[in-house]
Design a protein around this motif. Structure first.
Motif, mmCIF file in Angstrom:
data_model
loop_
_atom_site.group_PDB
_atom_site.id
_atom_site.type_symbol
_atom_site.label_atom_id
_atom_site.label_comp_id
_atom_site.label_asym_id
_atom_site.label_seq_id
_atom_site.Cartn_x
_atom_site.Cartn_y
_atom_site.Cartn_z
ATOM 1 N N ASP A 276 88.715 20.210 -11.746
ATOM 2 C CA ASP A 276 87.361 20.611 -10.168
ATOM 3 C C ASP A 276 87.967 21.762 -9.507
ATOM 4 O OD1 ASP A 276 85.319 18.560 -10.505
ATOM 5 O OD2 ASP A 276 86.910 17.466 -9.903
ATOM 6 N N SER B 54 83.750 23.938 -9.913
ATOM 7 C CA SER B 54 82.701 22.548 -10.845
ATOM 8 C C SER B 54 81.387 22.014 -9.847
ATOM 9 C CB SER B 54 83.994 21.380 -9.387
ATOM 10 O OG SER B 54 83.683 19.801 -9.758
ATOM 11 N N GLU B 55 81.014 21.042 -10.568
ATOM 12 C CA GLU B 55 79.661 20.904 -10.198
ATOM 13 C C GLU B 55 79.568 19.594 -9.310
ATOM 14 O OE1 GLU B 55 78.064 20.318 -14.122
ATOM 15 O OE2 GLU B 55 78.263 22.273 -15.265
ATOM 16 N N ASN B 56 80.732 19.038 -9.870
ATOM 17 C CA ASN B 56 80.699 18.064 -8.850
ATOM 18 C C ASN B 56 80.676 18.007 -6.373
ATOM 19 O OD1 ASN B 56 81.324 15.870 -10.519
ATOM 20 N ND2 ASN B 56 83.438 16.335 -10.891
ATOM 21 N N PRO C 273 78.529 20.452 -5.134
ATOM 22 C CA PRO C 273 77.506 21.776 -5.372
ATOM 23 C C PRO C 273 77.648 22.257 -3.257
ATOM 24 C CG PRO C 273 76.547 19.319 -5.557
ATOM 25 C CD PRO C 273 78.552 19.243 -5.590
#
Lengths: 609, 304
Positions: free
Chosen positions: A202, A208-210, A212
């Motif tokens: 990430d 990273s989409e984790n 937002p």
């Protein structure tokens, strides 16, 4: 990497043209093994396509689980791998479409400070890892402190293992705020925070989409764009002459890497220490002449006047001078197992000069827990302290935080030749004009002569400490016979000893002679009469208590009178606390010699041979 | 020049740093020598040295440790370099090794390398009393090299102690040694293989033709193409040389250097192939496969 790969495939020459123009960024990655530092570096290398297939195969084979252990990509020497820790700075290289990078990978745990300081010395950016589970530990503060002390302009703080804290924004914000408060006390140009998971990837080389809630750059993006060009000092010309190029009588070039500033054809310059001024006639390179050269370029200059300049001299501008001084303050990082010896003369290498120097004084040490000054009882491996140094010759120095090139030096043990410390000069800012500088340089040459051989160097040379063995006793007690027997025995044992014969009748001049011989590191044996306690106190005071061995030659008075019937026996005061007593009427002379030798050995007078 | 133009590209920065290193060693040591292996790294290092002292001559000689088993192309190239050199080139072969007829076939690669390279180098350094030897090694070549210093201290037995290296900070190099000791200096430490090739291309530095693909007679030895370079090559029963378009990624002694099949016959093509292939540099060098961490062992023994 795909755009790059396409370019390589389709137009290699265009790729090369682009590659060679890239800027170089050096960064140091710090943190302990547990912080996941090796994993982060492994992740960057892997995700930027810098890992070769065969290396990856080796990593897969060596990994404990199914997932390749990316930390193995940065492992080093066999011995370290066996111990499960890295013990030295390792350098790694990778490139992206924007920049080329050199990573100084510094290991955690053992000898940490030493390694980190080494890696940090050339870094543009410090990358510090913080374990999101533990928050800002003292260790992270320590790392940031060292990075700042070493003058790294940019700090990147990676809050790692965010996956283990559910990618919580609150956790990240708290750690960032906590660290920012501390960071204000340091000297970084900027500090940037990143929520990452090196293991998962990430925000390392891709967003990273984790997370937002995080809209900042990822780590790689930051490394690719952080502006570093302004970090070099282009203001103060410092041209430390490295080599004089003189292929024939018509050419005389002074070769150097421009340490800082800019030098241009036609510039008026002054050479230190001569103080002679001249103009830059030409700036030469293999490819031809340049109009100007700037910090970081290796060139050769010629001057319009024939002035005597050699290696170690510095060419500067008359209106912008370095501090010319023999004495200055500095932060020292001690890097050797053998602690600092303030009595010893060390070598200092600063730009292109190597001089003898002594560390006169430790102002304070930095407590590595509180990062506050504390009193010091000496410098040991990994200690950091502020000290006062004095050098044999003047150096041309700047404050380290203003100029990393002319503010830095290394300390070398003059006997073992090891590099034992790194130094960063700390100057209170004060302008010096050329006449001040010349005064300082003239004062140098007019200075009182002073020895640059220290007691500890003498000690290592002779394998012994200088001392005076002072024999006291009545006339006829056998002092002189014993003195010469002791000298012979010491000589036979490979020691350096001498009997100092009487110099006139004056006790004071005798003591001066004894002191000079002792200072020279020899074992000095004296049998000169010293009847009273006052005499002997004077002796101890002048030579130093720990350097005098008092031997009372306590021979029976009747025997003495028989041997020397015409001598004056009045006024003799037997010593109250002699170090050794021998009675030559009761023992053979060799036995007395033996006793004295044993006592000398017990005192640690000699090094084992 | 505008302040914004005062920017060195990464390659020019590496070049300037290397020149600094070379000048520093030349100034500080009494009797330096530059190791010259005839390969591309040596060629780049030589060019950097010429740059460092231009317009003057090199203030030190070059040393070629000749195992007598180099490729014929390498000898031709070396002689050409020597003819144009503003300085001296010393050639040295281990006389005992030569007398014993040590070769890579009968003695095995380890023993052969020990005698004809490692031992020969030590002998030469001792014979000429060199206190500093420049080498073209790079830190990206191999893991154990990643930690080696630029000024790498060797004791009087030419040994490297990886656990007891002098700390190296900034660009300040410790050149203090006692009589009999020496320092290996690596001006290309921070260069990568790509940098070296790029420099060869940009500076138009001639290199041995073996780096470029050409039809050559080779035999297959455990998956590696070995060039039949002269009539000393021993063929195994039934082995027949075949013509293949091959080139060499690294050059050494021909019976120990593996070739790769390739179409790359120019520098940019070589670089292109290298980048696309992503094989680590020394895979083509048989000697590294002796044992794990073998480079480290060899270095402790005094090999470069």
């Amino acid at each position: 990497m795909t755009d790059e790969e396409d370019l390589i495939r389709e137009d290699i020459e265009a790729y090369l043209a682009k590659y060679q123009e890239k800027e170089l960024l050096r960064f140091v990655s710090v943190g302990s093994v547990d912080d996941g530092k090796s994993t982060l570096i492994g992740r960057i290398l892997y995700d930027t396509g810098m890992v070769f297939e065969d290396q990856m195969a080796a990593v897969r084979a060596a990994s404990q689980s199914d997932k390749p252990d990316l930390a193995l990509l940065t492992d080093g020497l066999k011995a370290e791998r066996e111990q499960g820790i890295t013990i030295d700075v390792a350098y790694r290289y990778f490139t992206t479409s924007k920049r080329k990078f050199i990573i100084a990978d510094t290991p955690g745990h053992i000898q940490y400070t030493r390694n980190m300081v080494t890696g940090a010395s050339t870094a543009d950016v410090a990358l510090i890892l913080i374990d999101a589970r533990h928050g800002v530990l003292q260790q992270s503060r320590r790392h940031a402190y060292i990075a700042s002390l070493l003058g790294i302009p940019h700090l990147a703080v990676c809050v790692n293992k965010m996956d283990l804290r559910d990618y919580s924004q609150q956790v990240f914000d708290e750690i960032s705020a906590d660290f920012t408060a501390f960071g204000k006390t340091l000297r970084f140009k900027d500090i940037q925070f990143f929520p990452v998971s090196a293991l998962v990837g990430d925000n390392v080389v891709s967003d990273s989409e984790n997370t937002p809630w995080y809209d900042g750059p990822n780590v790689l993006e930051y490394l690719e764009t952080v502006p570093i060009i302004e970090d070099r000092n282009f203001h103060d010309l410092r041209y430390p002459v490295q080599y004089v190029i003189r292929p024939d009588l018509d050419y005389r070039g002074f070769a150097a890497e421009v340490a800082s500033g800019v030098i241009a054809k036609g510039d008026e310059v002054v050479a230190l220490p001569s103080g002679r001024t001249s103009k830059v006639k030409a700036i030469d390179t293999y490819d031809g002449e340049l109009d100007e050269a700037f910090a970081g370029q290796s060139v050769t200059i010629r001057l319009t006047d024939e002035i005597d300049i050699s290696r170690g001299d510095m060419i500067v501008k008359p209106d912008n001078l370095p501090r010319v001084t023999r004495r200055f303050d500095a932060h020292l990082v001690w890097m050797h197992e053998k602690p600092l010896d303030t009595e010893k003369a060390y070598l200092i290498k600063h730009s292109t000069q190597t001089v003898r120097a002594q560390i006169d004084k430790i102002y304070h040490e930095i407590d590595m827990d509180s990062l506050q000054p504390k009193s010091s009882d000496g410098l040991r491996l990994n200690d950091i302290a502020k000290v006062r140094l004095s050098c044999h010759r003047a150096l041309y120095v700047d404050d380290y935080q203003r100029n990393r090139e002319t503010g830095a030096f290394i300390v070398i043990d003059s006997l073992s030749n090891n590099t034992v410390a790194a130094g960063m000069i700390a100057l209170e800012f004060a302008d010096q004009n050329l006449s001040d500088v010349m005064k300082e340089l003239h004062a140098e040459s007019a200075m009182e002569p002073k020895t640059f051989v220290s007691p500890s160097e003498r000690m290592e040379r002779f394998g012994q400490r200088g001392a005076t063995v002072w024999l006291t006793g009545l006339p006829g007690s056998g002092r002189w016979t014993l003195a010469y027997a002791l000298e012979r025995k010491l000589f036979d044992l490979g020691r350096t000893a001498t009997v100092v014969s009487p110099v006139g009748e004056d006790l004071r001049s005798m003591i001066s002679a004894a002191k000079a011989v002792t200072d020279a590191g020899l074992i000095n044996i004296c049998a000169f009469p010293s009847r009273t306690r006052n005499d002997r106190e004077l002796l101890v005071e002048r030579i130093g208590r720990d350097r005098v061995v008092q031997v009372y030659v306590n021979t029976d008075e009747a025997l003495c009178r028989e041997r020397r019937p015409d001598a004056d026996f009045t006024g003799f005061e037997p010593p109250e606390n002699p170090d050794i007593t021998v009675a030559l009427d009761k023992m053979r002379i060799d036995k007395a010699v033996e006793i004295i030798l044993e006592a000398l050995e017990k005192r640690g007078q000699f090094e084992a041979q | 020049m505008k302040p914004s133009e005062r920017k060195l590209s990464q390659l020019r920065q590496l070049e300037a740093e290397s020149i600094h290193i070379i000048r520093e060693a030349a100034a500080e040591f009494d009797n330096p020598v530059m190791m010259y292996s005839v390969g591309k790294d040596s060629s780049v290092m030589l060019r950097l040295a010429e740059r460092a002292f231009s317009p003057g001559p090199l203030p030190f000689p070059l040393l070629h440790v000749d195992t007598t088993w180099k490729f014929q192309d390498m000898y031709r190239y070396r002689d050409k370099i020597e003819a144009n050199l503003k300085g001296k080139l010393i050639k040295y072969t281990n006389p005992e090794g030569l007398a014993m007829g040590v070769n890579p076939f009968d003695f095995g690669s380890k023993k052969y390398t020990d005698i004809m390279k490692t031992e020969a180098l030590k002998q030469a350094l001792t014979k000429y009393e060199f206190d500093c030897a420049f080498g073209g090694a790079r830190r990206d070549e191999e893991k154990s090299r990643a930690k080696e210093r630029i000024f790498s201290f060797r004791d009087s037995h030419h040994q490297w102690d990886p656990k007891n290296q002098r700390p190296e900070l900034w660009n300040i190099f410790n050149a203090q040694i006692k009589k009999g000791e020496n320092v290996r200096v690596f001006p290309l430490s921070n260069w990568t293989e790509l940098d070296v090739w790029l420099y060869v291309w940009l500076e138009d530095i001639p290199v041995v033709p073996l780096y470029f693909a050409k039809e050559r007679p080779v035999v297959d030895r455990s998956g590696t193409w070995i060039l039949v370079d002269d009539d000393r090559m021993r063929l195994e029963p039934g082995e027949k040389p075949q013509m293949k378009k091959v080139r060499f990624r690294t050059l050494g002694c021909y019976p120990l250097s593996g070739a790769v099949e390739s179409e790359a016959d120019t520098v940019p093509k070589v670089i292109q192939e290298m980048l696309l292939n992503r094989f680590s540099e020394r895979q083509g060098r048989l000697i590294d496969f002796d044992e794990e961490g073998s480079m480290e062992v060899k270095k402790r023994e005094g090999y470069f």
